[in-house]
Scaffold this motif. Structure first.
Motif, PDB file in Angstrom:
ATOM      1  N   VAL A  83       0.844  -1.201   0.000  1.00  0.00           N
ATOM      2  CA  VAL A  83       0.000   0.000   0.000  1.00  0.00           C
ATOM      3  C   VAL A  83       0.880   1.253   0.000  1.00  0.00           C
ATOM      4  N   LEU A  84       1.896   1.249   0.848  1.00  0.00           N
ATOM      5  CA  LEU A  84       2.796   2.394   0.894  1.00  0.00           C
ATOM      6  C   LEU A  84       3.534   2.583  -0.431  1.00  0.00           C
ATOM      7  N   ARG A  85       3.881   1.455  -1.042  1.00  0.00           N
ATOM      8  CA  ARG A  85       4.559   1.532  -2.340  1.00  0.00           C
ATOM      9  C   ARG A  85       3.660   2.187  -3.375  1.00  0.00           C
ATOM     10  N   VAL A  86       2.367   1.843  -3.296  1.00  0.00           N
ATOM     11  CA  VAL A  86       1.404   2.459  -4.219  1.00  0.00           C
ATOM     12  C   VAL A  86       1.404   3.977  -4.025  1.00  0.00           C
ATOM     13  N   VAL A  87       1.450   4.387  -2.758  1.00  0.00           N
ATOM     14  CA  VAL A  87       1.491   5.826  -2.484  1.00  0.00           C
ATOM     15  C   VAL A  87       2.742   6.444  -3.129  1.00  0.00           C
ATOM     16  N   GLY A  88       3.853   5.749  -2.968  1.00  0.00           N
ATOM     17  CA  GLY A  88       5.103   6.229  -3.567  1.00  0.00           C
ATOM     18  C   GLY A  88       5.001   6.341  -5.075  1.00  0.00           C
ATOM     19  N   ILE A  89       4.472   5.293  -5.713  1.00  0.00           N
ATOM     20  CA  ILE A  89       4.339   5.291  -7.176  1.00  0.00           C
ATOM     21  C   ILE A  89       3.426   6.433  -7.619  1.00  0.00           C
ATOM     22  N   PHE A  90       2.321   6.594  -6.866  1.00  0.00           N
ATOM     23  CA  PHE A  90       1.364   7.645  -7.192  1.00  0.00           C
ATOM     24  C   PHE A  90       2.039   9.017  -7.148  1.00  0.00           C
ATOM     25  N   GLY A  91       2.760   9.271  -6.061  1.00  0.00           N
ATOM     26  CA  GLY A  91       3.448  10.557  -5.923  1.00  0.00           C
ATOM     27  C   GLY A  91       4.446  10.779  -7.047  1.00  0.00           C
ATOM     28  N   ARG A  92       5.182   9.724  -7.365  1.00  0.00           N
ATOM     29  CA  ARG A  92       6.205   9.853  -8.397  1.00  0.00           C
ATOM     30  C   ARG A  92       5.586  10.132  -9.761  1.00  0.00           C
ATOM     31  N   ARG A  93       4.585   9.314 -10.115  1.00  0.00           N
ATOM     32  CA  ARG A  93       3.978   9.452 -11.434  1.00  0.00           C
ATOM     33  C   ARG A  93       3.288  10.792 -11.601  1.00  0.00           C
ATOM     34  N   LEU A  94       2.526  11.163 -10.576  1.00  0.00           N
ATOM     35  CA  LEU A  94       1.796  12.418 -10.634  1.00  0.00           C
ATOM     36  C   LEU A  94       2.785  13.575 -10.766  1.00  0.00           C
ATOM     37  N   GLY A  95       3.811  13.554  -9.918  1.00  0.00           N
ATOM     38  CA  GLY A  95       4.803  14.625  -9.950  1.00  0.00           C
ATOM     39  C   GLY A  95       5.511  14.691 -11.287  1.00  0.00           C
ATOM     40  N   ALA A  96       5.944  13.516 -11.788  1.00  0.00           N
ATOM     41  CA  ALA A  96       6.688  13.504 -13.046  1.00  0.00           C
ATOM     42  C   ALA A  96       5.809  14.001 -14.198  1.00  0.00           C
ATOM     43  N   GLY A  97       4.555  13.560 -14.199  1.00  0.00           N
ATOM     44  CA  GLY A  97       3.638  13.977 -15.257  1.00  0.00           C
ATOM     45  C   GLY A  97       3.404  15.475 -15.220  1.00  0.00           C
ATOM     46  N   TYR A  98       3.094  15.972 -14.032  1.00  0.00           N
ATOM     47  CA  TYR A  98       2.893  17.411 -13.848  1.00  0.00           C
ATOM     48  C   TYR A  98       4.084  18.186 -14.385  1.00  0.00           C
ATOM     49  N   MET A  99       5.272  17.735 -13.953  1.00  0.00           N
ATOM     50  CA  MET A  99       6.490  18.455 -14.287  1.00  0.00           C
ATOM     51  C   MET A  99       6.700  18.473 -15.795  1.00  0.00           C
ATOM     52  N   GLN A 100       6.557  17.294 -16.412  1.00  0.00           N
ATOM     53  CA  GLN A 100       6.806  17.191 -17.839  1.00  0.00           C
ATOM     54  C   GLN A 100       5.838  18.069 -18.635  1.00  0.00           C
ATOM     55  N   TYR A 101       4.546  17.968 -18.326  1.00  0.00           N
ATOM     56  CA  TYR A 101       3.568  18.685 -19.142  1.00  0.00           C
ATOM     57  C   TYR A 101       3.586  20.175 -18.855  1.00  0.00           C
ATOM     58  N   ARG A 102       3.901  20.538 -17.614  1.00  0.00           N
ATOM     59  CA  ARG A 102       4.011  21.964 -17.324  1.00  0.00           C
ATOM     60  C   ARG A 102       5.166  22.582 -18.080  1.00  0.00           C
ATOM     61  N   LEU A 103       6.302  21.874 -18.089  1.00  0.00           N
ATOM     62  CA  LEU A 103       7.461  22.400 -18.815  1.00  0.00           C
ATOM     63  C   LEU A 103       7.146  22.511 -20.303  1.00  0.00           C
ATOM     64  N   GLN A 104       6.477  21.475 -20.825  1.00  0.00           N
ATOM     65  CA  GLN A 104       6.127  21.520 -22.252  1.00  0.00           C
ATOM     66  C   GLN A 104       5.268  22.737 -22.550  1.00  0.00           C
ATOM     67  N   ALA A 105       4.229  22.936 -21.733  1.00  0.00           N
ATOM     68  CA  ALA A 105       3.327  24.061 -21.980  1.00  0.00           C
ATOM     69  C   ALA A 105       4.082  25.377 -21.855  1.00  0.00           C
ATOM     70  N   ALA A 106       4.916  25.486 -20.815  1.00  0.00           N
ATOM     71  CA  ALA A 106       5.634  26.741 -20.589  1.00  0.00           C
ATOM     72  C   ALA A 106       6.540  27.056 -21.779  1.00  0.00           C
ATOM     73  N   TYR A 107       7.239  26.028 -22.275  1.00  0.00           N
ATOM     74  CA  TYR A 107       8.172  26.299 -23.366  1.00  0.00           C
ATOM     75  C   TYR A 107       7.463  26.495 -24.699  1.00  0.00           C
ATOM     76  N   ARG A 108       6.319  25.829 -24.886  1.00  0.00           N
ATOM     77  CA  ARG A 108       5.538  26.116 -26.088  1.00  0.00           C
ATOM     78  C   ARG A 108       5.156  27.579 -26.106  1.00  0.00           C
ATOM     79  N   ARG A 109       4.701  28.058 -24.934  1.00  0.00           N
ATOM     80  CA  ARG A 109       4.308  29.474 -24.866  1.00  0.00           C
ATOM     81  C   ARG A 109       5.496  30.380 -25.149  1.00  0.00           C
ATOM     82  N   ARG A 110       6.654  30.039 -24.543  1.00  0.00           N
ATOM     83  CA  ARG A 110       7.822  30.893 -24.741  1.00  0.00           C
ATOM     84  C   ARG A 110       8.235  30.935 -26.206  1.00  0.00           C
TER      85      ARG A 110
END
Ligand SMILES: Nc1ncnc2c1ncn2[C@@H]1O[C@H](COP(=O)(O)OP(=O)(O)O)[C@@H](O)[C@H]1O
Ligand SMILES: [Mg+2]
Length: 622
Positions: A83-110
């Motif tokens: 269960v704790l591992r699931v929490v870890g995976i969730f945090g990692r995936r969510l964070g990585a996804g957020y980071m990747q797509y935010r950077l993409q959007a920011a640089y597209r705008r730039r």
């Protein structure tokens, strides 16, 4: 594209990753925390499994009895860890996804923001296909490694933890780990180095393929009318073939390395079992410890791959980043001055060209003979109308672009009321001059929005006044919803002449003090064109000086002065009758145009159909 050596790529790639982390530090921290939690729990689960086997299962088997209670306890411990591992995976995936797509959007705008800031001269040198792929696939590629990055960082922490726990357990088993993990790491590095040039090539070819496709679509009219379909198809097919070959070579390399990366940890597990059996016999370790370590090797194999994913994506990321930063760092942005022209003065402005030279290639690459304009000197006095006449390719549109400062001269000066246009603020320039381009552009919006462009002080009264001056009030009033009628691609389609008059009204609504018309009324009925020009010339509030590129005798005759250009030089100037009498080339041009128009007029009437350029008007515009 300088992909450089693989060491280079690694360094550059790490710098790109560093930039990403600096831009999104908090999200990155969340993702890495999730990943580290996961990694530590993986190690923990190995030791729980070892304990279950060594302390519960083996003694129970030896005593020949069931150990239900202890097993249930162990099962719930493993469940809790999962269960704790699931929490870890969730945090990692969510964070990585957020980071990747935010950077993409920011640089597209730039990147797109930058496109708008760069001067027209820069755009002339970069194809639309390149611009599209910079803003799309290059931005995406630059941030690809962000997705596995938190996983890889967590894995590094986990490997350190694993080796430490091995040392605590037994030095001999730790040595196996010290052999296997670095080997796995090295294999990953070799893999990504071999991959580097292949990925970079594939990325470059992707851009080229989309560039060619775009060119063919852009030039569809030319391609079809010139019967060049098969050549275009062949050109596209060749590049698509190159891309296929590049991707296949990427696939081949994967085919070789992926199995090796799978196998190495299994060999590690085997080594652990062999070494462990000996150590067990020597009494150096317990069954619990042996099982824990063997299990650890099997569960570590997968996360270690994450490091490989990051390394493998780095070359593509570096290639993408270099193409993106080429746009972001592009020089040639137009610096504006801080001079203003008195905004309260509504009289027509004086335009001056003094010994202007211009070429489209960058000034540093200037070769003799590539100059498009040379020694161009003339004046449009305040309130006067000057006609610019000359054959196709003479440089009329270029002069128009210089007059409104879409481009700057290589030498010489363009002045408004005696002030160099480079010294003016952007706002002052925009309030003073207006260009109506050769090809009318209508936004997919209402008539009103097309004319006001959200400019302050342009209300309905001003819109109608501008429409009247452009002789467009009649047809706009007849539209189903008047000013609210949607026009453009998905709205009411307008004829070529109507489009031209709408764009003219747009320019007039800003009440410019200098109006530059680049063959802007060619699709309008000649009598209406003359009426428009006569109306614009009428003295009174809001009058403008006019520089007009024209071909028609009736239009030219209204000008106070005619400037005749050929091959980028002012060949003659004077009134229309003077030039007709003294300049043979001028007389020929005006007569030829008149004949071409007469022939055309026999075939159709103006404004009833969208005109297809023909005769002298047929210019391939860029
Ligand atoms: N974006 C561009 N890049 C390179 N050369 C160009 C570009 N636009 C125009 N030219 C060249 O500059 C010359 C003048 O073009 P232009 O000013 O459009 O002439 P006109 O409007 O009189 O037909 C032509 O030789 C044309 O090929
Ligand atoms: Mg032109």
């Amino acid at each position: 594209m300088a992909s450089g050596t693989s060491r280079d790529v690694l360094g550059k790639g790490l710098r790109v990753l560093g930039r990403a982390i600096r831009e999104q530090p908090r999200i990155f921290a969340v993702a890495v925390s999730g990943s580290v939690l996961f990694g530590l729990l993986v190690i923990a689960s190995a030791y729980v499994v070892g304990a279950v086997v060594g302390e519960v299962v083996v003694p129970a088997v030896e005593r020949g009895e069931a150990a239900g209670g202890a097993l249930a306890l162990a099962a719930s411990a493993l469940f809790g860890i999962s269960v704790l591992r699931v929490v870890g995976i969730f945090g990692r995936r969510l964070g990585a996804g957020y980071m990747q797509y935010r950077l993409q959007a920011a640089y597209r705008r730039r990147v797109t923001r930058r496109y708008l800031d760069l001067p027209l001269a820069w755009h002339h040198r970069n194809s639309t296909g390149t611009l599209l792929s910079n803003a799309n696939s290059d931005v995406e590629a630059a941030w690809y490694p962000i997705a596995p990055l938190p996983f890889a960082v967590g894995t590094l922490v986990m490997l350190v933890g694993a080796v430490a726990s091995l040392f605590v357990t037994d030095w001999a088993l730790a040595l196996v780990g010290l052999a296997v993990f670095p080997a796995l790491f090295a294999l990953n590095v070799v893999y990504s180095r071999r991959m580097a040039p292949r990925q970079a090539r594939a990325q470059r070819l992707r851009a080229e393929v989309s560039g060619i496709a775009h060119e063919s679509f852009d030039g569809a009219l030319v391609v079809k009318t010139m019967g060049r379909e098969s050549q275009e198809t062949a050109r596209f097919a060749a590049r698509a073939g190159d891309l296929r070959d590049a991707l296949i070579s990427v696939g081949r390399l994967r085919g070789v390395f992926d199995p090796m990366l799978e196998t190495l940890p299994s060999l590690g597990t085997l080594a652990v079992l062999v070494v462990g059996a000996v150590r067990l016999q020597q009494g150096a370790i317990t069954v619990t410890e042996l099982v824990s370590v063997a299990f650890l090797f099997t569960v570590l194999a997968f996360p270690v791959r994450a490091i490989g994913w990051v390394l493998a994506e780095l070359p593509r990321s570096v290639a993408g980043w270099e193409r993106v930063s080429r746009v972001l760092d592009a020089t040639g942005e137009m610096p504006y001055g801080d001079a203003t022209l008195d905004p309260a003065r509504r009289e027509p402005a004086t335009l001056g060209f003094t010994d202007v030279h211009f070429g489209y290639e960058p000034a540093e690459a200037h070769r003799p003979g590539t100059e498009v304009l040379g020694e161009v000197t003339f004046t449009v006095p305040a309130g006067k109308t000057v006609a610019l006449v000359g054959p196709t390719g003479a440089g009329k549109s270029t002069i128009a672009s210089l007059a409104v400062r879409l481009v700057d001269p290589d030498r010489g000066r363009v002045t408004l009321d005696g002030v160099d246009v480079r010294e003016l603020t952007a706002a002052s320039l925009a309030a003073t001059v207006a260009l109506v381009a050769q090809v009318p552009f209508v936004f997919d919006d209402t008539v009103r929005a097309n004319i006001t462009l959200d400019r302050a002080g342009v209300g309905d009264d001003e819109v109608w006044a501008a429409l009247r001056l452009a002789e467009a009030d009649g047809f706009v009033a007849a539209l189903p919803d008047g000013l609210d009628t949607m026009v453009g691609e998905r709205g009411t389609s307008l004829s070529g002449g109507q489009r031209q008059r709408l764009t003219l009204a747009r320019a007039l609504a800003g009440r410019p003090r200098l109006l530059v018309l680049d063959d802007a009324t060619s699709a309008v009925d000649p009598r209406v064109e003359a009426a428009i020009l006569a109306g614009l010339r009428a003295p009174g509030d809001g009058g403008a000086s006019i520089l007009v590129v024209a071909y028609r005798r009736a239009t030219i005759a209204l000008a106070d002065e005619v400037i005749y250009v050929e091959q980028g030089r002012v060949v003659a100037r004077g009134t229309h009758p003077e030039l007709l009498a003294t300049v043979p080339g001028y007389a020929d041009l005006v007569t030829a145009y008149e004949q071409a128009e007469q022939e055309r007029e026999q075939n159709r009437t103006y404004d009833e159909v969208t005109p297809v350029p023909s005769g002298l008007e047929m210019e391939v515009d860029r």
